[in-house]
Motif scaffolding. Structure first.
Motif, mmCIF file in Angstrom:
data_model
loop_
_atom_site.group_PDB
_atom_site.id
_atom_site.type_symbol
_atom_site.label_atom_id
_atom_site.label_comp_id
_atom_site.label_asym_id
_atom_site.label_seq_id
_atom_site.Cartn_x
_atom_site.Cartn_y
_atom_site.Cartn_z
ATOM 1 N N ILE A 99 48.945 30.658 46.105
ATOM 2 C CA ILE A 99 48.261 30.240 44.757
ATOM 3 C C ILE A 99 46.884 29.992 44.837
ATOM 4 C CG2 ILE A 99 48.164 28.615 42.697
ATOM 5 C CD1 ILE A 99 51.092 27.771 43.477
ATOM 6 N N ALA A 100 46.090 30.935 44.297
ATOM 7 C CA ALA A 100 44.606 30.790 44.135
ATOM 8 C C ALA A 100 44.044 29.991 43.151
ATOM 9 C CB ALA A 100 43.991 32.329 43.943
ATOM 10 N N LEU A 101 43.593 28.959 43.607
ATOM 11 C CA LEU A 101 42.959 27.830 42.373
ATOM 12 C C LEU A 101 41.443 28.200 42.270
ATOM 13 C CD1 LEU A 101 45.069 26.334 44.785
ATOM 14 C CD2 LEU A 101 44.371 24.490 43.174
ATOM 15 N N PHE A 102 41.307 28.268 40.847
ATOM 16 C CA PHE A 102 39.752 28.181 40.382
ATOM 17 C C PHE A 102 39.364 27.089 39.685
ATOM 18 C CE2 PHE A 102 41.339 32.686 41.032
ATOM 19 C CZ PHE A 102 40.312 33.395 41.820
ATOM 20 N N VAL A 103 38.484 26.282 40.264
ATOM 21 C CA VAL A 103 38.076 25.071 39.622
ATOM 22 C C VAL A 103 36.750 25.059 39.236
ATOM 23 C CG1 VAL A 103 37.849 22.550 40.026
ATOM 24 C CG2 VAL A 103 39.630 23.918 41.204
ATOM 25 N N CYS A 104 36.717 24.740 37.915
ATOM 26 C CA CYS A 104 35.146 24.593 37.388
ATOM 27 C C CYS A 104 34.570 23.363 37.775
ATOM 28 C CB CYS A 104 35.342 24.727 35.806
ATOM 29 S SG CYS A 104 33.778 24.480 35.009
ATOM 30 N N LEU A 105 33.484 23.486 38.404
ATOM 31 C CA LEU A 105 33.006 22.222 38.941
ATOM 32 C C LEU A 105 32.147 21.201 37.775
ATOM 33 C CD1 LEU A 105 31.123 23.763 41.994
ATOM 34 C CD2 LEU A 105 33.258 22.574 41.727
ATOM 35 N N GLY A 106 31.876 21.970 36.652
ATOM 36 C CA GLY A 106 31.350 21.371 35.664
ATOM 37 C C GLY A 106 32.174 20.693 34.669
ATOM 38 N N THR A 107 33.508 21.220 34.494
ATOM 39 C CA THR A 107 34.291 20.491 33.721
ATOM 40 C C THR A 107 35.640 20.245 34.136
ATOM 41 O OG1 THR A 107 35.320 22.626 32.991
ATOM 42 C CG2 THR A 107 33.460 21.852 31.684
ATOM 43 N N LYS A 108 35.758 20.324 35.457
ATOM 44 C CA LYS A 108 36.992 20.082 36.403
ATOM 45 C C LYS A 108 38.137 21.013 35.751
ATOM 46 C CE LYS A 108 35.355 16.987 39.225
ATOM 47 N NZ LYS A 108 35.074 17.523 40.479
ATOM 48 N N ALA A 109 38.121 21.954 34.808
ATOM 49 C CA ALA A 109 39.212 22.829 34.603
ATOM 50 C C ALA A 109 39.508 23.706 35.808
ATOM 51 C CB ALA A 109 38.651 23.795 33.392
ATOM 52 N N VAL A 110 41.032 23.948 35.573
ATOM 53 C CA VAL A 110 41.375 24.593 36.728
ATOM 54 C C VAL A 110 42.459 25.639 36.129
ATOM 55 C CG1 VAL A 110 43.206 24.304 38.634
ATOM 56 C CG2 VAL A 110 41.593 22.468 37.959
ATOM 57 N N HIS A 111 42.264 26.993 36.919
ATOM 58 C CA HIS A 111 42.794 28.206 36.674
ATOM 59 C C HIS A 111 43.623 28.463 37.814
ATOM 60 C CE1 HIS A 111 43.743 32.024 34.724
ATOM 61 N NE2 HIS A 111 43.300 32.615 35.985
ATOM 62 N N LEU A 112 45.074 28.730 37.709
ATOM 63 C CA LEU A 112 45.924 29.268 38.709
ATOM 64 C C LEU A 112 46.189 30.669 38.828
ATOM 65 C CD1 LEU A 112 48.357 26.161 38.604
ATOM 66 C CD2 LEU A 112 46.228 26.398 39.974
ATOM 67 N N GLU A 113 46.308 31.382 39.769
ATOM 68 C CA GLU A 113 46.674 32.752 40.009
ATOM 69 C C GLU A 113 47.546 32.896 41.060
ATOM 70 O OE1 GLU A 113 46.169 35.395 38.243
ATOM 71 O OE2 GLU A 113 44.918 34.883 36.626
ATOM 72 N N ALA A 114 48.670 33.585 40.932
ATOM 73 C CA ALA A 114 49.641 33.934 41.925
ATOM 74 C C ALA A 114 49.155 35.129 42.826
ATOM 75 C CB ALA A 114 50.986 34.320 41.514
ATOM 76 N N VAL A 115 48.955 34.838 44.127
ATOM 77 C CA VAL A 115 48.550 35.857 45.112
ATOM 78 C C VAL A 115 49.773 36.337 46.132
ATOM 79 C CG1 VAL A 115 46.919 36.414 46.872
ATOM 80 C CG2 VAL A 115 46.256 34.863 44.969
ATOM 81 N N SER A 116 49.802 37.646 46.259
ATOM 82 C CA SER A 116 50.889 38.017 47.410
ATOM 83 C C SER A 116 50.686 37.677 48.491
ATOM 84 C CB SER A 116 51.242 39.549 46.910
ATOM 85 O OG SER A 116 49.946 40.188 47.227
ATOM 86 N N ASP A 117 49.434 37.904 49.193
ATOM 87 C CA ASP A 117 49.330 37.640 50.458
ATOM 88 C C ASP A 117 47.733 37.272 50.786
ATOM 89 O OD1 ASP A 117 47.755 39.983 50.077
ATOM 90 O OD2 ASP A 117 49.344 41.329 50.990
ATOM 91 N N LEU A 118 47.370 36.923 51.898
ATOM 92 C CA LEU A 118 46.043 36.394 52.423
ATOM 93 C C LEU A 118 44.899 37.671 52.572
ATOM 94 C CD1 LEU A 118 47.039 33.376 54.689
ATOM 95 C CD2 LEU A 118 46.402 33.551 52.291
#
Length: 341
Positions: free
Chosen positions: A223-242
């Protein structure tokens, strides 16, 4: 024969050495018990007899009403602190815990512990001696070790006090350094739209099922976590490998939804650094792109070529055809059968 003042004076004088106190008391008791004079050296029976005298003295001082009722075969009063312990008198006149462990495969002292008050010199002597024998253990281990034979009222606080007053434990327990937190970065404090400044990290591995069928086999993913540093919003993306290509696919989906962030933070993982190099290379001029040779093209079902296999100095890679540029020749004229680089 020995009044309370005499025993109290001995305990105060030889505090906190319990073993020395018992040996001296056993020597004194030989004057009134001739059966102990057969041997010059003290026996364990004599030391145990001296300890029993102190236990009887402490219990008669702190539990006089309870002992009086137990001697008349009556239960202790409900207002007594010993009522829930179901105490009884043993053959030596000591007050012990009743309980429900008579059929347990334990010793008699562990099944029916000797009751001791919280505030007494003998209780402190026993706990200090046990603390030293257990190599200056902590309060919980001290309490568990003492309950093999004694049940001390409010034993938790008594064990903590002994460990807190131990000089050697205080010397070996240095004061911890409290690290002061640094200042927050400016990107955390500026009011800005979501995901303008983004941090990225991976979580997992997790099991991913690609299709909803009966024989579907889960595969390992992340799971790739994208976190907004200003609003603490989180977006998740499924990733097949590294791999870097898998992260770029997840990053493309993230950008298509929220736009390209102005600044990205990460833990400098290998796949993230490789993806950063690829993203920086797309912004370079075509003259700065690495040289390569097209080895194979892959056409889709519609006959259009979208992916090619390219050999470079670093190896063979598959790249999108939109990321390739034909190397300019010396002449703009088309020369048939000329190899494209």
């Amino acid at each position: 024969m020995y009044d309370n003042t005499f025993l109290e004076g001995l305990m105060i004088r030889y505090y906190p050495n319990l073993k020395l106190l018992l040996r001296i008391t056993a020597r004194i008791l030989r004057f009134s018990h001739p059966e102990f004079r057969d041997n010059d050296r003290l026996s364990p029976v004599e030391v145990e007899f001296a300890l029993r005298k102190y236990l009887q003295h402490i219990q008669s001082k702190h539990f006089p009403n309870e002992i009086s009722r137990l001697q008349r075969n009556l239960e202790v009063q409900r207002s007594s602190s010993l009522h829930q312990l179901r105490p009884f008198l043993d053959e030596n006149g000591l007050v012990r815990v009743g309980g429900r462990l008579q059929h347990a495969e334990l010793s008699y002292d562990s099944t029916h512990q000797i009751l001791l008050p919280r505030h007494s010199i003998l209780t402190s002597l026993i706990l200090v001696n046990e603390h030293h024998e257990q190599f200056h253990c902590g309060p919980q281990l001290l309490l568990a070790s003492s309950r093999k034979r004694y049940w001390i009222l409010r034993g938790c606080s008594a064990s903590r006090k002994v460990c807190r007053d131990c000089v050697m434990c205080n010397r070996s327990r240095p004061t911890r350094m409290i690290q002061q937190m640094g200042q927050l970065p400016a990107d955390r404090l500026k009011p800005q739209p979501p995901f303008v400044t983004t941090g990225v990290d991976y979580a997992g591995p997790v099991n991913i099922i690609g299709r909803k069928t009966r024989a579907a086999v889960p595969s390992k993913g992340y799971i790739a976590l994208f976190v907004c540093l200003g609003t603490k919003a989180v977006h998740l993306e499924a990733v097949s490998d590294l791999s870097a290509s898998a992260f770029l696919a997840a990053f493309t989906r993230f950008v298509s939804r929220y736009g390209v962030p102005c600044k990205m933070y990460s833990d400098n993982a290998t796949n993230l650094r490789s993806a950063a190099k690829i993203l920086r290379g797309e912004n370079d001029k075509p003259q700065q792109w690495p040289l390569g040779r097209v080895l194979q093209v892959f056409s889709g079902t519609d006959g259009l070529v979208r992916v090619v296999s390219v050999k470079t100095a670093n190896g063979i890679f598959r790249r999108d055809i939109r990321k390739l540029r034909r190397f300019p020749l010396d002449s703009d004229e088309y020369v048939p059968y000329r190899r494209v680089i």
